[in-house]
Design a protein around this motif. Sequence first.
Motif, PDB file in Angstrom:
ATOM      1  N   ARG A 368     -12.148  18.477  -0.191  1.00  0.00           N
ATOM      2  CA  ARG A 368     -12.888  19.693  -0.542  1.00  0.00           C
ATOM      3  C   ARG A 368     -11.956  20.617  -1.300  1.00  0.00           C
ATOM      4  N   GLY A 369     -12.529  21.454  -2.158  1.00  0.00           N
ATOM      5  CA  GLY A 369     -11.738  22.450  -2.861  1.00  0.00           C
ATOM      6  C   GLY A 369     -10.635  21.797  -3.668  1.00  0.00           C
ATOM      7  N   LEU A 370      -9.399  22.240  -3.447  1.00  0.00           N
ATOM      8  CA  LEU A 370      -8.236  21.643  -4.108  1.00  0.00           C
ATOM      9  C   LEU A 370      -7.412  20.849  -3.096  1.00  0.00           C
ATOM     10  N   TYR A 371      -8.101  20.064  -2.278  1.00  0.00           N
ATOM     11  CA  TYR A 371      -7.464  19.310  -1.200  1.00  0.00           C
ATOM     12  C   TYR A 371      -8.132  17.941  -1.126  1.00  0.00           C
ATOM     13  N   TRP A 372      -7.507  16.926  -1.779  1.00  0.00           N
ATOM     14  CA  TRP A 372      -8.155  15.629  -1.940  1.00  0.00           C
ATOM     15  C   TRP A 372      -7.255  14.471  -1.558  1.00  0.00           C
ATOM     16  N   GLY A 373      -7.870  13.454  -0.966  1.00  0.00           N
ATOM     17  CA  GLY A 373      -7.167  12.240  -0.608  1.00  0.00           C
ATOM     18  C   GLY A 373      -7.722  11.054  -1.367  1.00  0.00           C
ATOM     19  N   VAL A 374      -6.838  10.153  -1.767  1.00  0.00           N
ATOM     20  CA  VAL A 374      -7.212   8.918  -2.453  1.00  0.00           C
ATOM     21  C   VAL A 374      -6.702   7.764  -1.603  1.00  0.00           C
ATOM     22  N   GLU A 375      -7.605   6.960  -1.049  1.00  0.00           N
ATOM     23  CA  GLU A 375      -7.191   5.847  -0.201  1.00  0.00           C
ATOM     24  C   GLU A 375      -7.135   4.557  -1.015  1.00  0.00           C
ATOM     25  N   LEU A 376      -6.002   3.874  -0.905  1.00  0.00           N
ATOM     26  CA  LEU A 376      -5.771   2.642  -1.651  1.00  0.00           C
ATOM     27  C   LEU A 376      -6.046   1.433  -0.756  1.00  0.00           C
ATOM     28  N   VAL A 377      -6.677   0.412  -1.335  1.00  0.00           N
ATOM     29  CA  VAL A 377      -7.025  -0.788  -0.575  1.00  0.00           C
ATOM     30  C   VAL A 377      -6.720  -2.035  -1.400  1.00  0.00           C
ATOM     31  N   SER A 378      -6.540  -3.142  -0.706  1.00  0.00           N
ATOM     32  CA  SER A 378      -6.309  -4.402  -1.415  1.00  0.00           C
ATOM     33  C   SER A 378      -7.616  -5.087  -1.770  1.00  0.00           C
TER      34      SER A 378
END
Length: 459
Positions: A368-378
């Motif tokens: 949300r807002g300026l707080y983001w996560g990117v999850e990496l997967v195989s």
Amino acid sequence: MAPAAVPQQSNILHRVLADKPHHAVSSSGINIHLANLHNVIDAAGGASVAVLGHTQPSVIEALTKQMTDISYVYSGAGYSSNSAEELASLILSEKPGGLCKAIFVCSGSEAMECALKLARQYHCERGDMKRIHYISRKNSYHGNTLGALGVSGHPGRRAIYEDMLSKNVSFVEPCYVYRGKKEGEDDKAYLERLTAGIEEEFQRVGADKVAAFVAETVSGASLGCATAVSGYFKAVREVCNKYGALMILDEVMCGMGKTGTLHAWQQEGITGPDIQTVAKALGGGFVPIGGVLMNQKVVDALASGTGILQHGHTYQAHPGACAAAAEVQKIIKRDNLMQNVMEQGKLLEKLLKETVLPLKIVGDVRGRGLYWGVELVSDKETKRPFDRGMAVSSKVGASAMALGLGVLPTPGAGSEAPVDILIVSPPYVVTEQDVRSIVGILKAAIEDITRTLEDSGLL
């Protein structure tokens, strides 16, 4: 195991002994300038800390003035300072959610230690001495001191300290939509299942023994900006009220504006927590400072009991730290930066979902807002994570750094296996062009590591 080759030119024990850290020598705006003349866009604010970037002359002026006037007073000797009083008023003058008093410490971990002890004292002041149990969530992270680590459900960070940690803590499932929802389960059913799990845990340990329920409003280093389904925190609030337990919300990483409101819980449809912790964005990285905010009912319990806070720190409410943090909060209000967080946050969300989410090794984008996560997967289809030893998020972070971008790689603690997460949390002063550059470089870094994995037969 062969010993790490520790660099001898430094007397600092760095986090990774064999590494030679990037030597930062100066800054401008949201850019960090390194000794090797390399410039880096700080798209993570360090560890989601430098919310005003790295250049704010008025913060330095406020700190200098305070240190000239008086540099230190000790709260344990009955002193306070104008800067501490001002900072508390800036945050609490409107009593958001009933929060009305603050304690200022030096870090988020210290804030969590204080919050846990404050919850215990609240019950003791009311004569409810058997409330010694804390319910937290799996795959959470609340700090590195022993008390804070004790309520953290992060297996990797707990591992070697397990025998030293409190045993009066138990853990329920987190609200982790990407991996937590079952196939075919909608948000309503997922919420009902999680709420039932919390109820069951209260009953299992004895509802009259629970001091508090502890949670990150939006997760940080362990689950990378995972947001809760609608109604989750309202359900938690109701369970806590039902059984007389306090609700402690940890907003050390997600709070003080990152999600678009000063407090992340203000977007959750609840009246507010009983106790809240804040830190990183409070001082914007200019000073080490954290805080504990409490509801009137907590204050009333202490006031009608001993009238003494059974907790304290040498540097509690340090005048210089409070002066700098107060100026940070003034700038956020003066420049209407919450509006920029919302506007640039929408653009960041759009670009991440359009540009980064389709990439081969990206499983989820959330925040949300300026707080983001990117999850990496195989494997996107099965959501299978990479093996821990591959350190893919760190590899992407290193590639991004080489391209002039700083993001925060964090090996999380997924429900079934370790996960790789990148946190993108740029300063509140970020511009549209900054956001476009951040996403463009991040995309290139992920593609770079993807090719390397493919060429090595690992993908």
